[in-house]
Design an enzyme around this catalytic site. Structure first.
Site, mmCIF file in Angstrom:
data_model
loop_
_atom_site.group_PDB
_atom_site.id
_atom_site.type_symbol
_atom_site.label_atom_id
_atom_site.label_comp_id
_atom_site.label_asym_id
_atom_site.label_seq_id
_atom_site.Cartn_x
_atom_site.Cartn_y
_atom_site.Cartn_z
ATOM 1 N N ARG A 173 0.827 -1.217 0.000
ATOM 2 C CA ARG A 173 0.000 0.000 0.000
ATOM 3 C C ARG A 173 0.854 1.256 0.000
ATOM 4 O O ARG A 173 0.678 2.145 -0.826
ATOM 5 C CB ARG A 173 -0.896 0.014 1.243
ATOM 6 C CG ARG A 173 -2.029 -0.963 1.207
ATOM 7 C CD ARG A 173 -2.899 -0.790 2.452
ATOM 8 N NE ARG A 173 -3.995 -1.732 2.466
ATOM 9 C CZ ARG A 173 -3.887 -3.005 2.851
ATOM 10 N NH1 ARG A 173 -2.724 -3.470 3.263
ATOM 11 N NH2 ARG A 173 -4.928 -3.817 2.819
ATOM 12 N N ILE A 174 1.780 1.342 0.973
ATOM 13 C CA ILE A 174 2.528 2.593 1.145
ATOM 14 C C ILE A 174 3.607 2.731 0.068
ATOM 15 O O ILE A 174 3.730 3.787 -0.569
ATOM 16 C CB ILE A 174 3.123 2.675 2.573
ATOM 17 C CG1 ILE A 174 1.981 2.723 3.604
ATOM 18 C CG2 ILE A 174 4.020 3.904 2.721
ATOM 19 C CD1 ILE A 174 2.406 2.529 5.049
ATOM 20 N N ASP A 233 10.384 -6.357 -4.138
ATOM 21 C CA ASP A 233 9.291 -6.947 -3.355
ATOM 22 C C ASP A 233 9.038 -8.343 -3.898
ATOM 23 O O ASP A 233 8.406 -8.514 -4.942
ATOM 24 C CB ASP A 233 8.020 -6.079 -3.451
ATOM 25 C CG ASP A 233 6.952 -6.525 -2.458
ATOM 26 O OD1 ASP A 233 6.867 -7.743 -2.186
ATOM 27 O OD2 ASP A 233 6.201 -5.660 -1.963
ATOM 28 N N ALA A 272 9.174 2.502 7.865
ATOM 29 C CA ALA A 272 8.409 1.250 8.008
ATOM 30 C C ALA A 272 8.490 0.729 9.450
ATOM 31 O O ALA A 272 7.572 0.948 10.237
ATOM 32 C CB ALA A 272 8.896 0.223 7.001
ATOM 33 N N ARG A 273 9.586 0.074 9.782
ATOM 34 C CA ARG A 273 9.777 -0.416 11.143
ATOM 35 C C ARG A 273 11.260 -0.379 11.484
ATOM 36 O O ARG A 273 12.099 -0.745 10.638
ATOM 37 C CB ARG A 273 9.274 -1.866 11.290
ATOM 38 C CG ARG A 273 7.784 -2.003 11.518
ATOM 39 C CD ARG A 273 7.371 -1.473 12.893
ATOM 40 N NE ARG A 273 5.940 -1.572 13.135
ATOM 41 C CZ ARG A 273 5.050 -0.616 12.871
ATOM 42 N NH1 ARG A 273 5.436 0.521 12.324
ATOM 43 N NH2 ARG A 273 3.771 -0.787 13.174
ATOM 44 N N GLU A 307 11.018 2.453 21.184
ATOM 45 C CA GLU A 307 10.329 3.731 20.979
ATOM 46 C C GLU A 307 9.682 4.212 22.268
ATOM 47 O O GLU A 307 8.942 3.450 22.882
ATOM 48 C CB GLU A 307 9.282 3.569 19.880
ATOM 49 C CG GLU A 307 9.924 3.230 18.543
ATOM 50 C CD GLU A 307 8.983 3.375 17.355
ATOM 51 O OE1 GLU A 307 7.770 3.549 17.566
ATOM 52 O OE2 GLU A 307 9.474 3.321 16.226
ATOM 53 N N HIS A 321 8.345 8.857 14.918
ATOM 54 C CA HIS A 321 7.323 7.873 14.527
ATOM 55 C C HIS A 321 5.945 8.525 14.363
ATOM 56 O O HIS A 321 4.977 8.190 15.039
ATOM 57 C CB HIS A 321 7.237 6.689 15.516
ATOM 58 C CG HIS A 321 6.492 5.513 14.919
ATOM 59 N ND1 HIS A 321 6.671 4.212 15.343
ATOM 60 C CD2 HIS A 321 5.561 5.440 13.921
ATOM 61 C CE1 HIS A 321 5.890 3.403 14.639
ATOM 62 N NE2 HIS A 321 5.200 4.141 13.777
ATOM 63 N N GLY A 365 4.782 9.033 11.007
ATOM 64 C CA GLY A 365 4.381 8.839 9.620
ATOM 65 C C GLY A 365 2.878 8.650 9.473
ATOM 66 O O GLY A 365 2.268 9.133 8.522
HETATM 67 N N1 LIG Z 1 5.803 5.220 10.271
HETATM 68 C C1 LIG Z 1 4.535 4.946 10.528
HETATM 69 O O1 LIG Z 1 3.870 5.650 11.280
HETATM 70 C C2 LIG Z 1 3.886 3.757 9.862
HETATM 71 C C3 LIG Z 1 2.482 3.776 9.686
HETATM 72 C C4 LIG Z 1 1.886 2.718 9.004
HETATM 73 C C5 LIG Z 1 2.656 1.655 8.546
HETATM 74 N N2 LIG Z 1 4.000 1.650 8.783
HETATM 75 C C6 LIG Z 1 4.826 0.530 8.288
HETATM 76 O O2 LIG Z 1 4.928 0.656 6.878
HETATM 77 C C7 LIG Z 1 5.227 -0.617 6.318
HETATM 78 C C8 LIG Z 1 4.419 -0.860 5.056
HETATM 79 O O3 LIG Z 1 3.035 -0.808 5.318
HETATM 80 P P1 LIG Z 1 1.985 -1.131 4.142
HETATM 81 O O4 LIG Z 1 0.648 -0.702 4.618
HETATM 82 O O5 LIG Z 1 2.491 -0.639 2.842
HETATM 83 O O6 LIG Z 1 2.045 -2.721 4.171
HETATM 84 P P2 LIG Z 1 1.709 -3.727 2.965
HETATM 85 O O7 LIG Z 1 1.473 -5.044 3.605
HETATM 86 O O8 LIG Z 1 0.650 -3.156 2.089
HETATM 87 O O9 LIG Z 1 3.071 -3.775 2.135
HETATM 88 C C9 LIG Z 1 4.237 -4.358 2.633
HETATM 89 C C10 LIG Z 1 4.983 -4.964 1.460
HETATM 90 O O10 LIG Z 1 6.219 -5.523 1.940
HETATM 91 C C11 LIG Z 1 6.494 -6.614 1.067
HETATM 92 N N3 LIG Z 1 7.541 -7.485 1.582
HETATM 93 C C12 LIG Z 1 7.430 -8.557 2.396
HETATM 94 N N4 LIG Z 1 8.633 -9.136 2.567
HETATM 95 C C13 LIG Z 1 9.515 -8.426 1.833
HETATM 96 C C14 LIG Z 1 10.910 -8.515 1.607
HETATM 97 N N5 LIG Z 1 11.633 -9.501 2.151
HETATM 98 N N6 LIG Z 1 11.500 -7.607 0.798
HETATM 99 C C15 LIG Z 1 10.777 -6.625 0.237
HETATM 100 N N7 LIG Z 1 9.445 -6.482 0.407
HETATM 101 C C16 LIG Z 1 8.827 -7.358 1.209
HETATM 102 C C17 LIG Z 1 5.149 -7.305 0.934
HETATM 103 O O11 LIG Z 1 5.122 -8.181 -0.172
HETATM 104 C C18 LIG Z 1 4.214 -6.112 0.772
HETATM 105 O O12 LIG Z 1 3.980 -5.797 -0.582
HETATM 106 C C19 LIG Z 1 4.983 -1.631 7.436
HETATM 107 O O13 LIG Z 1 6.251 -2.004 7.975
HETATM 108 C C20 LIG Z 1 4.228 -0.842 8.476
HETATM 109 O O14 LIG Z 1 4.478 -1.346 9.770
HETATM 110 C C21 LIG Z 1 4.634 2.682 9.415
#
Ligand SMILES: NC(=O)c1ccc[n+]([C@@H]2O[C@H](COP(=O)([O-])OP(=O)(O)OC[C@H]3O[C@@H](n4cnc5c(N)ncnc54)[C@H](O)[C@@H]3O)[C@@H](O)[C@H]2O)c1
Length: 329
Positions: free
Chosen positions: A162-163, A182, A242-243, A272, A291, A293
């Site tokens: 998604r992001i 990915d 991300a994390r 955190e 944190h 985002g």
């Molecule tokens: N900073 C913030 O406040 C905040 C807020 C929301 C989400 N996040 C983080 O953002 C990240 C992405 O969220 P999202 O909603 O896009 O999730 P999502 O599940 O839609 O997308 C994550 C993607 O990571 C891919 N992935 C899995 N293993 C992988 C690997 N080994 N190498 C590369 N890609 C791989 C998956 O196939 C998937 O397409 C998550 O880690 C989430 O925790 C952070």
């Protein structure tokens, strides 16, 4: 009607009065809120033991804690990542785990873009340079030069769900070359994205900016460690919204100190908030955000509404909006 107890382990809202109001029409539902983020495990277990539904933000719901739940049927993670919940342990106990993956996609993408531009354009150093030049009455840009133009540079997106794909969509007009890593994209999705999808080992040496948007799990923990940082260009930037666990922080500190890479921009941390002596504080070539985002006023309300919707679905015997352990669907 059988009473339903919802226990909130920790929350970031000022209070949960709005949620209580939304649930007031269900007289048999009782919502109990705690702040147990740093509490001893025994206090956590005492609070959640007889919950029917647990809403968890940052508290770790480990296999041990989950093993001691008496009657829980649903755990809702307040957010997108669910790395603090042992989903396998919950599944083994037939407890559904839900999350709210669709509330802040635009916000995180915007945050990642803001961080990458701030790092690339050295905005935070710019403020110091301005003040120093003002004191001295003459411009001195030594602390900033050089900055390269962004057009034609390569943006590496690691994790294009998604992001990640929103970052891609938003930045299409910037004149970047894009590379995506990915391994779990379907062929249809790859075709829709229309950019090269490559292994990480190919993306890292080619990218001028690497932005991380993968989920955190056993496979992706320390996805970026010393060898990966060494593989990046010395002029490149790493952005992590991300994390924290995706990056080996000790290796990143070395990479920034020894200039294996030019800089980093970070929103997420393994602990955190980080300790006051956190190793990234004080490094000039890193932009740090707290944190946030996920945050906008709209997103903040949106997740509260979505969580209440999941509460109501549970009360009415319907499945949650987004179930993680699909085997319990
Ligand atoms: N900073 C913030 O406040 C905040 C807020 C929301 C989400 N996040 C983080 O953002 C990240 C992405 O969220 P999202 O909603 O896009 O999730 P999502 O599940 O839609 O997308 C994550 C993607 O990571 C891919 N992935 C899995 N293993 C992988 C690997 N080994 N190498 C590369 N890609 C791989 C998956 O196939 C998937 O397409 C998550 O880690 C989430 O925790 C952070």
């Amino acid at each position: 009607m059988k009473p339903i107890k919802i226990v909130v382990t920790d929350y970031i809202e000022p209070d949960l009065e709005w949620e209580r109001q939304q649930l007031a029409r269900f007289e048999h539902v009782h919502l109990e809120a705690h702040q147990l983020k740093f509490a001893p495990q025994e206090d956590l277990v005492a609070a959640v033991r007889n919950a029917d539904v647990i809403l968890v933000n940052m508290v770790p719901l480990t296999a041990e804690v989950i093993g001691r739940l008496d009657r829980c049927r649903l755990i809702i993670r307040h957010g997108v990542g669910y790395d603090n919940v042992d989903v396998a342990a919950a599944t083994a106990r037939r407890i559904r785990v839900a999350y709210e993956p669709d509330y802040c996609t635009d916000e995180v993408a915007e945050h990642a873009i803001a961080l990458m531009l701030a790092a690339w354009r050295k905005l935070f150093v710019g403020r110091q340079v301005l003040e120093e030049s003002s004191r001295n009455g003459i411009w001195n840009f030594d602390a900033i030069y050089p900055i390269a133009g962004l057009r034609g540079k390569t943006l590496g997106i690691v994790g294009c769900g998604r992001i990640g794909s929103t970052v891609l969509a938003r930045l299409r007009s910037f004149g970047f070359q894009f590379l995506v890593c990915d391994p779990y994209l379907t062929a249809t999705r790859r075709a829709e994205l229309g950019v090269p999808v490559v292994p990480l080992a190919e993306l890292l040496p080619a990218a001028d900016i690497v932005t991380l948007h993968a989920v955190l799990n056993a496979e992706t923990r320390h996805l970026i460690a010393a060898p990966q940082l060494r593989a990046m260009k010395s002029t490149a930037y790493l952005v992590n919204t991300a994390r924290g666990g995706l990056v080996d922080t000790d290796a990143l500190v070395r990479a920034l100190r020894e200039r294996w890479i030019a800089g980093a921009a970070i929103d997420v941390y393994t602990k955190e908030p980080p300790d006051p002596d956190f190793s990234l504080f004080g490094l000039p070539n890193v932009v740090l955000a707290p944190h946030l985002g996920w945050y906008s006023e709209e997103a903040n309300w949106s997740i509260r509404e979505k969580i209440v919707e999941d509460f109501v679905r549970f009360i009415e015997g319907r499945p949650p909006r987004f179930l993680i352990n699909q085997e319990l669907a």
